[in-house]
Scaffold this motif. Structure first.
Motif, mmCIF file in Angstrom:
data_model
loop_
_atom_site.group_PDB
_atom_site.id
_atom_site.type_symbol
_atom_site.label_atom_id
_atom_site.label_comp_id
_atom_site.label_asym_id
_atom_site.label_seq_id
_atom_site.Cartn_x
_atom_site.Cartn_y
_atom_site.Cartn_z
ATOM 1 N N GLN A 77 -1.504 8.349 -10.694
ATOM 2 C CA GLN A 77 -2.129 9.613 -10.297
ATOM 3 C C GLN A 77 -1.152 10.444 -9.492
ATOM 4 O OE1 GLN A 77 -5.573 9.384 -7.685
ATOM 5 N NE2 GLN A 77 -6.456 11.236 -8.592
ATOM 6 N N PRO A 135 0.122 13.972 -7.505
ATOM 7 C CA PRO A 135 -0.550 14.795 -6.487
ATOM 8 C C PRO A 135 -1.480 15.824 -7.128
ATOM 9 C CG PRO A 135 1.795 14.580 -6.008
ATOM 10 C CD PRO A 135 1.590 14.016 -7.378
ATOM 11 N N GLY A 155 -8.612 -0.729 -7.307
ATOM 12 C CA GLY A 155 -8.035 -1.102 -6.039
ATOM 13 C C GLY A 155 -7.739 0.136 -5.201
ATOM 14 N N PRO A 156 -7.247 -0.049 -3.989
ATOM 15 C CA PRO A 156 -6.991 1.077 -3.092
ATOM 16 C C PRO A 156 -5.743 1.869 -3.453
ATOM 17 C CG PRO A 156 -6.305 -0.965 -2.073
ATOM 18 C CD PRO A 156 -6.977 -1.342 -3.361
ATOM 19 N N LEU A 215 0.364 7.996 -6.755
ATOM 20 C CA LEU A 215 -0.490 6.858 -6.426
ATOM 21 C C LEU A 215 -0.629 6.007 -7.679
ATOM 22 C CD1 LEU A 215 -3.455 8.328 -4.355
ATOM 23 C CD2 LEU A 215 -2.091 6.345 -3.714
ATOM 24 N N PHE A 218 -2.767 3.048 -9.308
ATOM 25 C CA PHE A 218 -3.992 2.270 -9.163
ATOM 26 C C PHE A 218 -4.036 1.152 -10.183
ATOM 27 C CE2 PHE A 218 -6.121 4.632 -6.011
ATOM 28 C CZ PHE A 218 -5.848 5.971 -6.226
ATOM 29 N N ARG A 247 0.822 -1.207 0.000
ATOM 30 C CA ARG A 247 0.000 0.000 0.000
ATOM 31 C C ARG A 247 0.858 1.259 0.000
ATOM 32 N NH1 ARG A 247 -5.076 0.061 1.687
ATOM 33 N NH2 ARG A 247 -4.939 2.125 0.711
ATOM 34 N N ARG A 259 0.856 3.884 -2.822
ATOM 35 C CA ARG A 259 1.480 5.214 -2.800
ATOM 36 C C ARG A 259 2.989 5.031 -2.846
ATOM 37 N NH1 ARG A 259 0.043 10.257 -1.917
ATOM 38 N NH2 ARG A 259 -2.045 9.683 -1.205
ATOM 39 N N GLY A 297 -6.845 9.209 -0.300
ATOM 40 C CA GLY A 297 -6.066 7.999 -0.094
ATOM 41 C C GLY A 297 -6.725 6.725 -0.574
ATOM 42 N N LYS A 298 -7.830 6.859 -1.294
ATOM 43 C CA LYS A 298 -8.538 5.663 -1.763
ATOM 44 C C LYS A 298 -8.615 5.646 -3.281
ATOM 45 C CE LYS A 298 -11.447 5.163 2.337
ATOM 46 N NZ LYS A 298 -12.839 5.018 2.853
ATOM 47 N N GLY A 299 -8.998 4.505 -3.813
ATOM 48 C CA GLY A 299 -9.164 4.389 -5.248
ATOM 49 C C GLY A 299 -10.486 4.970 -5.704
ATOM 50 N N PRO A 300 -10.599 5.313 -6.975
ATOM 51 C CA PRO A 300 -11.865 5.818 -7.508
ATOM 52 C C PRO A 300 -12.990 4.795 -7.317
ATOM 53 C CG PRO A 300 -10.069 6.210 -9.052
ATOM 54 C CD PRO A 300 -9.531 5.304 -7.982
ATOM 55 N N GLY A 343 -2.431 20.359 -12.231
ATOM 56 C CA GLY A 343 -1.462 20.489 -11.165
ATOM 57 C C GLY A 343 -2.102 20.303 -9.813
ATOM 58 N N LEU A 344 -1.697 21.126 -8.850
ATOM 59 C CA LEU A 344 -2.142 20.930 -7.491
ATOM 60 C C LEU A 344 -3.425 21.676 -7.174
ATOM 61 C CD1 LEU A 344 1.328 21.170 -5.744
ATOM 62 C CD2 LEU A 344 0.045 19.113 -6.289
#
Lengths: 113, 114
Positions: free
Chosen positions: A37, A39, A105-106, A88, A90, A9, A109, B41-44, B5-6
């Protein structure tokens, strides 16, 4: 219901090192997609596999390679890591390469220092 | 999708209000569109989809509208709740290709104020 499993993870690597990310699709799913993905950015398609064969390729650097194994799990191998690879990652799976629904999936990172 | 970007576009709404999130897609050949919700912090997570032969589809508290003329997609969330706070992405796909790889649009951060 079983979901897509990704490991590890979290991963911290130094520049120029290598990393291997693993993806275990939902049981009986034969298609795997990898997305990156950064930031604050949207996920970008990297590569996909159907029935253990590469089916499509996106913006994947030459330093990266991937494969799908006989049990349908997939591994993304990343070499000569750069700071910009921090993101990240995925994995998504679907049943059939023409299936519309992808289950994500989760994520893993990856931090490159 | 194009990266911004951010700095994600942000939509701030009050709890109970309706939310409308917009998205422009890029490929006129795309024939399948999906909205995803992504929590930190999770997936789509799949919310709702629509095929190009439709212009509207409703789900539970969500509605997706498709305007192919201007290549525009919107997601309407009724009676927005704090649990709806997340980043929302639209994604497009061309199902006639080798695979259904997804092209994501720029995400929108939905912030629900209690």
């Amino acid at each position: 219901a079983a979901g897509v499993i990704q490991s590890p993870r979290h991963l911290i690597k130094e520049k120029r090192e290598t990393a291997t990310l693993k993806c275990y699709p939902i049981p009986r799913h034969d298609t795997v997609y990898w997305y990156q993905q950064g930031p604050g950015q949207d996920p970008q398609f990297l590569i996909s596999f159907y029935e253990k064969m590469q089916s499509d390729k996106g913006s994947i650097p030459d330093r990266f390679s991937a494969q799908q194994f006989s049990d349908y799990h997939s591994e993304l191998n990343m070499s000569s890591l750069e700071l910009g690879d921090s993101a990240l990652y995925f994995c998504a799976s679907s049943s059939g390469h023409r299936s519309k629904e992808q289950y994500f999936g989760p994520g893993t990172r990856l931090t490159v220092t | 999708g194009e990266s911004v970007g951010l700095h994600l576009p942000t939509l701030s709404v009050q709890e109970g209000d309706n939310s409308i999130i917009n998205c422009a897609y890029s490929n006129s050949a795309s024939d399948y569109f999906i909205w995803y919700k992504q929590e930190s912090g999770k997936g789509p997570q799949f919310i709702i989809d629509i095929r190009s032969n439709m212009d509207k589809r409703q789900g539970q508290r969500v509605t997706v509208l498709l305007n192919k003329t201007v290549k525009h997609l919107s997601l309407q969330i009724a009676a927005t709740q704090p649990g709806d706070s997340a980043v929302y992405f639209c994604a497009e796909s061309f199902t006639g290709g080798a695979t259904n790889k997804l092209i994501f649009g720029t995400g929108t951060l939905l912030a629900v104020q209690p």
